[in-house]
Design a protein around this motif. Structure first.
Motif, PDB file in Angstrom:
ATOM      1  N   MET A   1       2.855   1.358  -3.588  1.00  0.00           N
ATOM      2  CA  MET A   1       2.195   1.018  -4.843  1.00  0.00           C
ATOM      3  C   MET A   1       2.316   2.115  -5.894  1.00  0.00           C
ATOM      4  O   MET A   1       2.496   1.827  -7.096  1.00  0.00           O
ATOM      5  CB  MET A   1       0.712   0.682  -4.592  1.00  0.00           C
ATOM      6  N   ALA A   2       2.234   3.376  -5.509  1.00  0.00           N
ATOM      7  CA  ALA A   2       2.356   4.455  -6.498  1.00  0.00           C
ATOM      8  C   ALA A   2       3.711   4.384  -7.207  1.00  0.00           C
ATOM      9  O   ALA A   2       3.796   4.520  -8.437  1.00  0.00           O
ATOM     10  CB  ALA A   2       2.170   5.811  -5.825  1.00  0.00           C
TER      11      ALA A   2
ATOM     12  N   SER B   1      -5.509   0.374  -4.020  1.00  0.00           N
ATOM     13  CA  SER B   1      -5.522   0.921  -2.660  1.00  0.00           C
ATOM     14  C   SER B   1      -6.808   0.558  -1.936  1.00  0.00           C
ATOM     15  O   SER B   1      -6.794   0.199  -0.747  1.00  0.00           O
ATOM     16  CB  SER B   1      -5.347   2.440  -2.694  1.00  0.00           C
TER      17      SER B   1
ATOM     18  N   GLN C   1       0.830  -1.205   0.000  1.00  0.00           N
ATOM     19  CA  GLN C   1       0.000   0.000   0.000  1.00  0.00           C
ATOM     20  C   GLN C   1       0.869   1.261   0.000  1.00  0.00           C
ATOM     21  O   GLN C   1       0.616   2.211  -0.761  1.00  0.00           O
ATOM     22  CB  GLN C   1      -0.903  -0.018   1.240  1.00  0.00           C
TER      23      GLN C   1
ATOM     24  N   HIS D   1      -4.084   2.693  -9.354  1.00  0.00           N
ATOM     25  CA  HIS D   1      -3.623   2.896  -7.981  1.00  0.00           C
ATOM     26  C   HIS D   1      -4.808   3.014  -7.028  1.00  0.00           C
ATOM     27  O   HIS D   1      -4.810   2.406  -5.938  1.00  0.00           O
ATOM     28  CB  HIS D   1      -2.744   4.147  -7.909  1.00  0.00           C
ATOM     29  N   ASP D   2      -5.818   3.773  -7.419  1.00  0.00           N
ATOM     30  CA  ASP D   2      -7.009   3.915  -6.571  1.00  0.00           C
ATOM     31  C   ASP D   2      -7.669   2.563  -6.331  1.00  0.00           C
ATOM     32  O   ASP D   2      -8.073   2.234  -5.207  1.00  0.00           O
ATOM     33  CB  ASP D   2      -8.013   4.877  -7.222  1.00  0.00           C
TER      34      ASP D   2
ATOM     35  N   LEU E   1       3.836   1.250  -9.526  1.00  0.00           N
ATOM     36  CA  LEU E   1       3.085   1.465 -10.769  1.00  0.00           C
ATOM     37  C   LEU E   1       3.847   2.390 -11.718  1.00  0.00           C
ATOM     38  O   LEU E   1       3.804   2.205 -12.941  1.00  0.00           O
ATOM     39  CB  LEU E   1       1.701   2.033 -10.458  1.00  0.00           C
ATOM     40  N   SER E   2       4.559   3.364 -11.155  1.00  0.00           N
ATOM     41  CA  SER E   2       5.309   4.279 -12.022  1.00  0.00           C
ATOM     42  C   SER E   2       6.405   3.545 -12.780  1.00  0.00           C
ATOM     43  O   SER E   2       6.776   3.939 -13.893  1.00  0.00           O
ATOM     44  CB  SER E   2       5.908   5.422 -11.197  1.00  0.00           C
TER      45      SER E   2
END
Length: 521
Positions: free
Chosen positions: A190-191, A264, A187, A260-261, A194-195
């Motif tokens: 994760m951003a 999450s 969590q 991402h949303d 993903l990048s």
């Protein structure tokens, strides 16, 4: 999620609520966190996203799979360590269809790794393991085992002699604890993850990133839905992001922010579910289904074995006895844990994917065929007889390993007086089990141990200054004159179903001569 949706179909609207059905909750994959961490300081980055972004650009631009030489050059590490990274990745990959999982040990370099899986493995090297719980009676623990470890307190508290007297489950993190810890790590990161998997939209700069269906599927290296772990549905089938696409046309990429949303929300739902179950257990109201999730808590030392569909099978608390598990006894779980067993002989004669031996003493443990990885930790005076792809040995004392392994034995941590020898047994179905999980009988690297650091930087403990790069004590070869065959009894009588009549691994000449001499005597 609409009332008419399929159980694993999600709307792409970030505001929609994830399902709370336990069978459709998101789970971390245990394998990268338990078998994929390497205590090599150059692989552990203070800022993984920033450090790995140049590697992404370099590897993705070529479109080629990455071999040891390219990885060694990119990270400025030795080719030996780069090859170890690829071996490790092959053992923890989520997709059995990837060529790396099917490659023979001598083909790893020619096959190479998908750069996305490699980036994810390197990213999780920043993961810190969950701290053990503090034992309630620290004084009694100290009386049992004097602290000789660099980690004064915690690692000494994990000595097998303490485990026997102090009930290890009281301070070991439970399966639910570890899952929540891993989910929280995902969590938080994760951003950034993903990048590294996403691509910039042409003409819109780095701020507008999108994820293709192929990039999205690689998240399966870190997480899965439902109870079946690696055998569950692909991630792209658990969301409507890529649903209803024309099979003849590539699916339209999805904004990384939207993915991402969605992730999450699902992680938050899973963490809430774990919290509710822990609370229910503490209040004495855990249901039967919850007990599977909290298996590591509900098993006691009086229980010989316990299996959960999505969790590991525990063989725990065997003392002063023999214990046998065959292939027909342990289907449905890819990870086996032999925990807190003492003065016993334990046989697991089955094809396995992963196995862990933890906190055992004065025992002999025979594992049939482990196709991915074996980890042996915090054991003392244990004889381990095993055929496997790879073995990871950490913090053991006076143990002996009879090995048939396709990769170099990995030795890390605070070890003392370890001995290694070639594999020394067989049972009738051994070769069939080895073939089933992909172990090559013609390759045995038992005598090529690779010793890494004394300190494991993945532990959430404070490490003494100056010891992080000290090499671990390696293992010595058993004197051939002391080498003997280990006989596995035929408990059930009757005709055997397998074709194995002798040790499938070729013995070195000195050990063969010793064996023949002992047989003659």
């Amino acid at each position: 999620m609409s009332d008419t949706a399929e159980p694993l179909t999600w709307t792409s609207d970030p505001s929609s609520n994830p399902a709370t059905n336990p069978s459709t909750l998101i789970h971390p994959r245990r394998e990268p966190f338990e078998h994929g961490l390497l205590p090599i300081s150059k692989l552990i980055f203070p800022d993984p996203a920033q450090s790995l972004a140049p590697l992404k650009q370099k590897f993705s631009s070529t479109g080629l799979r990455v071999n040891s030489a390219a990885l060694a050059d990119a990270l400025q590490i030795s080719v030996e360590h780069a090859h170890l990274v690829l071996d490790t990745l092959a053992s923890v990959l989520h997709s059995d269809s990837d060529p790396l999982t099917k490659a023979r040990p001598d083909e790893i370099d020619s096959v190479g790794a998908d750069w996305r899986d490699l980036i994810l493995l390197l990213y999780v090297q920043s993961y810190k393991k969950l701290l053990p719980r503090t034992h309630k009676d620290a004084a009694a623990v100290a009386d049992v085992w004097p602290s000789t470890s660099a980690f004064d307190g915690y690692l000494s508290a994990l000595s097998p002699l303490q485990l026997v007297r102090s009930n290890s489950r009281r301070f070991m993190p439970s399966q639910a604890d570890e899952e929540a810890h891993q989910l929280s790590y995902l969590q938080k990161h994760m951003a950034n993850i993903l990048s590294l998997l996403a691509d910039p939209v042409e003409g819109e700069g780095e701020e507008s990133m999108v994820l293709t269906v192929e990039g999205f599927e690689h998240l399966g290296f870190l997480m899965h839905f439902g109870d079946k772990g690696s055998d569950g549905v692909p991630l792209s089938q658990a969301t409507s992001f890529f649903a209803n696409s024309d099979p003849d046309m590539p699916a339209i990429p999805i904004p990384a922010a939207q993915v991402h949303d969605w992730i999450s929300q699902n992680i938050a739902a899973a963490l809430e579910h774990i919290t509710e179950n822990v609370s229910a257990k503490d209040n004495g109201s855990a249901s039967a289904s919850d007990q599977d999730i909290l298996m590591a808590d509900v098993c006691t030392s009086s229980i010989k074995a316990s299996t959960s569909a999505k969790g590991p099978c525990f063989i725990e608390g065997i003392s002063k006895s023999s214990y046998v598990k065959q292939a027909s006894d342990i289907k449905g779980s890819s990870l086996k844990v032999v925990l807190n067993c003492h003065e016993s002989v334990i046989y697991i004669l089955a094809p396995l994917r992963y196995a862990t031996i933890y906190g055992c003493s004065d025992a002999t443990i025979v594992l049939g065929a482990v196709g991915k990885a074996v980890k042996v930790e915090h054991c003392e005076r244990v004889h381990v007889i095993i055929s496997a792809k790879r073995i990871y040995i950490a913090n053991c004392r006076e143990c002996m390993f009879f090995l048939g392994v396709n990769q170099q034995p990995l030795i890390v941590g605070d070890n003392h007086k370890l001995q290694i020898a070639p594999f020394n047994t067989f049972y009738s179905e051994l070769e069939e089990h080895m073939a089933e999980v992909g172990i090559e009988a013609t390759i045995n690297r038992w005598d090529e141990p690779l010793a890494l650091g004394v300190v494991d930087p993945h532990d959430s403990l404070s490490h003494p200054a100056g010891v992080s790069d000290v090499q671990a004590e390696s293992a010595t070869r058993l004197d051939p004159d002391q080498f003997t065959n280990f006989l596995i009894p035929n408990w059930f009588g009757g005709e055997s179903h397998g074709s194995t009549k002798e040790n499938p691994f070729q013995l070195p000449d000195a050990y063969m001569a010793s064996q023949q001499k002992n047989v003659g005597a």
